[in-house]
Design a protein around this motif. Structure first.
Motif, PDB file in Angstrom:
ATOM      1  N   SER A  64       0.891  -1.206   0.044  1.00 32.31           N
ATOM      2  CA  SER A  64      -0.079  -0.178  -0.102  1.00 32.31           C
ATOM      3  C   SER A  64       0.854   1.231  -0.010  1.00 32.31           C
ATOM      4  N   PRO A  65       0.322   2.326  -0.129  1.00 30.90           N
ATOM      5  CA  PRO A  65       1.176   3.545  -0.078  1.00 30.90           C
ATOM      6  C   PRO A  65       1.914   3.873   1.012  1.00 30.90           C
ATOM      7  N   TYR A  66       1.594   3.134   2.257  1.00 32.16           N
ATOM      8  CA  TYR A  66       2.207   3.177   3.433  1.00 32.16           C
ATOM      9  C   TYR A  66       2.943   1.944   4.136  1.00 32.16           C
ATOM     10  N   GLU A  67       2.990   0.939   3.304  1.00 29.28           N
ATOM     11  CA  GLU A  67       3.680  -0.304   3.768  1.00 29.28           C
ATOM     12  C   GLU A  67       4.476  -0.875   2.472  1.00 29.28           C
ATOM     13  N   ILE A  68       5.745  -1.442   2.926  1.00 30.55           N
ATOM     14  CA  ILE A  68       6.563  -2.264   1.922  1.00 30.55           C
ATOM     15  C   ILE A  68       7.069  -3.534   2.549  1.00 30.55           C
ATOM     16  N   SER A  69       7.669  -4.363   1.956  1.00 32.38           N
ATOM     17  CA  SER A  69       8.236  -5.426   2.547  1.00 32.38           C
ATOM     18  C   SER A  69       9.584  -5.791   1.469  1.00 32.38           C
ATOM     19  N   ILE A  70      10.816  -6.036   2.400  1.00 31.99           N
ATOM     20  CA  ILE A  70      12.029  -6.339   1.590  1.00 31.99           C
ATOM     21  C   ILE A  70      12.385  -7.537   1.882  1.00 31.99           C
ATOM     22  N   ARG A  71      12.829  -8.387   0.785  1.00 33.60           N
ATOM     23  CA  ARG A  71      13.343  -9.485   1.039  1.00 33.60           C
ATOM     24  C   ARG A  71      14.643  -9.929   0.404  1.00 33.60           C
ATOM     25  N   GLN A  72      15.479 -10.953   1.208  1.00 35.75           N
ATOM     26  CA  GLN A  72      16.659 -11.580   0.504  1.00 35.75           C
ATOM     27  C   GLN A  72      16.181 -12.796   0.701  1.00 35.75           C
ATOM     28  N   ARG A  73      16.539 -13.642  -0.479  1.00 36.31           N
ATOM     29  CA  ARG A  73      16.477 -15.134  -0.463  1.00 36.31           C
ATOM     30  C   ARG A  73      17.481 -15.631  -0.332  1.00 36.31           C
ATOM     31  N   PHE A  74      17.309 -16.884   0.172  1.00 34.06           N
ATOM     32  CA  PHE A  74      18.339 -17.943   0.484  1.00 34.06           C
ATOM     33  C   PHE A  74      18.061 -19.191   0.008  1.00 34.06           C
ATOM     34  N   ILE A  75      19.052 -20.132  -0.089  1.00 37.02           N
ATOM     35  CA  ILE A  75      18.662 -21.238  -0.591  1.00 37.02           C
ATOM     36  C   ILE A  75      19.222 -22.396   0.841  1.00 37.02           C
ATOM     37  N   GLY A  76      18.097 -23.215   1.215  1.00 37.70           N
ATOM     38  CA  GLY A  76      18.125 -24.068   2.186  1.00 37.70           C
ATOM     39  C   GLY A  76      17.934 -23.350   3.536  1.00 37.70           C
ATOM     40  N   LYS A  77      17.506 -22.115   3.705  1.00 36.04           N
ATOM     41  CA  LYS A  77      17.111 -21.617   5.029  1.00 36.04           C
ATOM     42  C   LYS A  77      16.187 -20.561   4.584  1.00 36.04           C
ATOM     43  N   PRO A  78      15.373 -20.138   5.824  1.00 35.74           N
ATOM     44  CA  PRO A  78      14.159 -19.112   5.461  1.00 35.74           C
ATOM     45  C   PRO A  78      14.946 -17.915   4.949  1.00 35.74           C
ATOM     46  N   ASP A  79      14.178 -17.202   4.093  1.00 31.70           N
ATOM     47  CA  ASP A  79      14.195 -15.785   3.631  1.00 31.70           C
ATOM     48  C   ASP A  79      14.398 -14.965   4.861  1.00 31.70           C
ATOM     49  N   ASN A  80      15.206 -13.967   4.409  1.00 28.57           N
ATOM     50  CA  ASN A  80      15.449 -12.807   5.395  1.00 28.57           C
ATOM     51  C   ASN A  80      14.328 -11.543   4.862  1.00 28.57           C
ATOM     52  N   SER A  81      13.280 -11.260   5.752  1.00 28.68           N
ATOM     53  CA  SER A  81      12.254 -10.283   5.145  1.00 28.68           C
ATOM     54  C   SER A  81      12.052  -9.463   6.487  1.00 28.68           C
ATOM     55  N   PHE A  82      11.780  -8.340   5.958  1.00 25.79           N
ATOM     56  CA  PHE A  82      11.100  -7.392   6.763  1.00 25.79           C
ATOM     57  C   PHE A  82      10.014  -6.556   6.223  1.00 25.79           C
ATOM     58  N   ARG A  83       8.870  -6.373   7.011  1.00 29.67           N
ATOM     59  CA  ARG A  83       7.961  -5.311   6.706  1.00 29.67           C
ATOM     60  C   ARG A  83       7.908  -4.270   7.201  1.00 29.67           C
ATOM     61  N   LEU A  84       7.620  -2.926   6.461  1.00 30.76           N
ATOM     62  CA  LEU A  84       7.627  -1.704   7.290  1.00 30.76           C
ATOM     63  C   LEU A  84       6.366  -1.033   6.830  1.00 30.76           C
ATOM     64  N   LEU A  85       6.032  -0.349   8.008  1.00 39.90           N
ATOM     65  CA  LEU A  85       4.891   0.390   7.837  1.00 39.90           C
ATOM     66  C   LEU A  85       5.152   1.834   8.379  1.00 39.90           C
ATOM     67  N   SER A  86       4.538   2.747   7.298  1.00 40.52           N
ATOM     68  CA  SER A  86       5.050   4.010   8.029  1.00 40.52           C
ATOM     69  C   SER A  86       3.966   5.180   7.168  1.00 40.52           C
ATOM     70  N   ALA A  87       4.042   6.184   8.113  1.00 43.51           N
ATOM     71  CA  ALA A  87       3.041   7.335   7.477  1.00 43.51           C
ATOM     72  C   ALA A  87       3.958   8.082   6.540  1.00 43.51           C
ATOM     73  N   ARG A  88       5.191   8.155   6.574  1.00 37.26           N
ATOM     74  CA  ARG A  88       5.969   8.762   5.756  1.00 37.26           C
ATOM     75  C   ARG A  88       6.485   7.893   4.350  1.00 37.26           C
ATOM     76  N   MET A  89       5.862   6.700   4.292  1.00 38.09           N
ATOM     77  CA  MET A  89       6.364   5.918   3.226  1.00 38.09           C
ATOM     78  C   MET A  89       6.020   6.310   1.696  1.00 38.09           C
ATOM     79  N   PRO A  90       5.121   7.044   1.553  1.00 42.01           N
ATOM     80  CA  PRO A  90       4.861   7.817   0.118  1.00 42.01           C
ATOM     81  C   PRO A  90       6.260   8.709  -0.297  1.00 42.01           C
ATOM     82  N   GLU A  91       6.860   9.021   0.809  1.00 39.13           N
ATOM     83  CA  GLU A  91       8.463   9.900   0.373  1.00 39.13           C
ATOM     84  C   GLU A  91       9.348   8.737  -0.228  1.00 39.13           C
ATOM     85  N   VAL A  92       9.355   7.735   0.637  1.00 34.22           N
ATOM     86  CA  VAL A  92      10.431   6.708   0.385  1.00 34.22           C
ATOM     87  C   VAL A  92      10.060   5.856  -0.819  1.00 34.22           C
ATOM     88  N   ILE A  93       8.870   5.568  -1.482  1.00 31.48           N
ATOM     89  CA  ILE A  93       8.504   4.489  -2.477  1.00 31.48           C
ATOM     90  C   ILE A  93       8.996   5.244  -3.892  1.00 31.48           C
TER      91      ILE A  93
END
Length: 324
Positions: free
Chosen positions: A257-286
């Motif tokens: 959404s305009p206020y929420e993103i998720s960033i992911r780094q994939r790995f083989i053989g182990k869980p992906d490293n992902s963060f979900r970020l929610l912010s009122a100022r996210m429209p400035e970042v996208i």
């Protein structure tokens, strides 16, 4: 701004003072208001503007049940049985409430309210105090590093002096006198100039406050998100670095959404490293992320209007699909 965009909603119960009973329903957050709709009828029992709220607090009802209270003017609203938990709801509501007060619109709305000006002044003063404290602590840390380097040098010099005194006290017929005179001088360590850390010299493009969810953890916590020319950094509320994504390590960035993103780094053989970020100022970042990671950006259904409207969060958007 489209005030009907729903950033997120949580199942909960609301205490209706007129009937003295708890009403099940959903607490919803929009960019400018907090609403509670009762189950079944869908009637809005609470519709409070963020700029008119004077306090958001965690309390206990009947001294047993954990609750969340929202105060505006003379009214005080009680919410309980919050899902997934009270802390998640409190962190998200407080974040958007604080950003609304600090924004230009909140400043204009608060111009006629002494309480609003007081709240904005308190928040701004706290932010400046924290920044000044961080600078002082950083300078003190550098001073401690210099002191430790000086102590190590003194210790090395004392070791050399001790060996020289031992040589002076030894008899003239001692066969290793020449070696003892030469060894300390040859073994004296040379100070290597400290190389500057390239990470500290890298320019910060943008830094915003965010609500962080790591992987499948349901505990959304406040922190900060920093954009650098070659990396993305996620910090917690105690200024501790949680993770640093190098640009080459980012596999995809999803815009929920305009206020929420998720960033992911994939790995083989182990869980992906992902963060979900929610912010009122996210429209400035996208828009900045689109320039840096154009091939890795993915706009989901609720954010397609944001992508096609020239980076305007006021386009026709659906409700957020964010699940805590």
């Amino acid at each position: 701004m489209n005030e009907d965009i729903r950033i997120h909603s949580w199942p909960c119960s609301y205490y209706l003072d007129t009937t003295k009973q708890w009403i099940p329903g959903k607490l919803s957050l929009t960019p400018s208001s907090v609403r509670f709709a009762a189950d079944g009828s869908g009637e809005f029992l609470v519709d409070s503007r963020l700029s008119g709220i004077s306090e958001i607090k965690k309390e206990s009802s009947h001294l047993i049940f954990s609750s969340l209270t929202i105060r505006e003017k003379e009214a005080k609203h009680w919410f309980s049985s919050l899902h997934p938990n009270r802390n998640v709801v409190f962190n998200v509501l407080e974040h958007f409430w604080r950003e609304q007060l600090l924004s230009g619109e909140a400043s204009g709305a608060a111009s006629g309210s002494g309480k609003g000006r007081e709240l904005v002044g308190m928040l701004e003063g706290s932010r400046r105090s924290l920044e000044d404290t961080a600078k002082v602590l950083h300078c003190q840390g550098e001073q401690f590093d210099n002191i430790m380097r000086g102590l190590h040098k003194i210790e090395g010099d004392m070791d050399v002096a001790d060996r020289l005194l031992t040589e002076l006290e030894s008899p003239s017929w001692w066969p290793f006198s020449i070696k003892l005179w030469k060894t300390p001088l040859e073994a004296k360590p040379k100070e290597t100039p400290s190389t500057p850390n390239p990470k500290n010299q890298e320019e910060i493009l943008l830094r915003i406050p965010v609500i962080i969810t790591h992987r499948t953890d349901s505990n959304a916590k406040p922190g900060k998100f920093t954009l650098l020319p070659s990396a993305l950094e996620i910090w917690d509320c105690n200024s501790q670095l949680l993770h640093r994504f190098q640009s080459r390590d980012v596999d995809d960035i999803r815009v929920h959404s305009p206020y929420e993103i998720s960033i992911r780094q994939r790995f083989i053989g182990k869980p992906d490293n992902s963060f979900r970020l929610l912010s009122a100022r996210m429209p400035e970042v996208i828009p900045i992320l689109e320039v840096q990671f154009s091939r890795k950006m993915q706009f989901l259904e609720d954010a397609l209007g944001f992508a096609g409207a020239g980076k305007s969060p006021q386009a026709d958007l659906g409700m957020s699909v964010w699940q805590a």
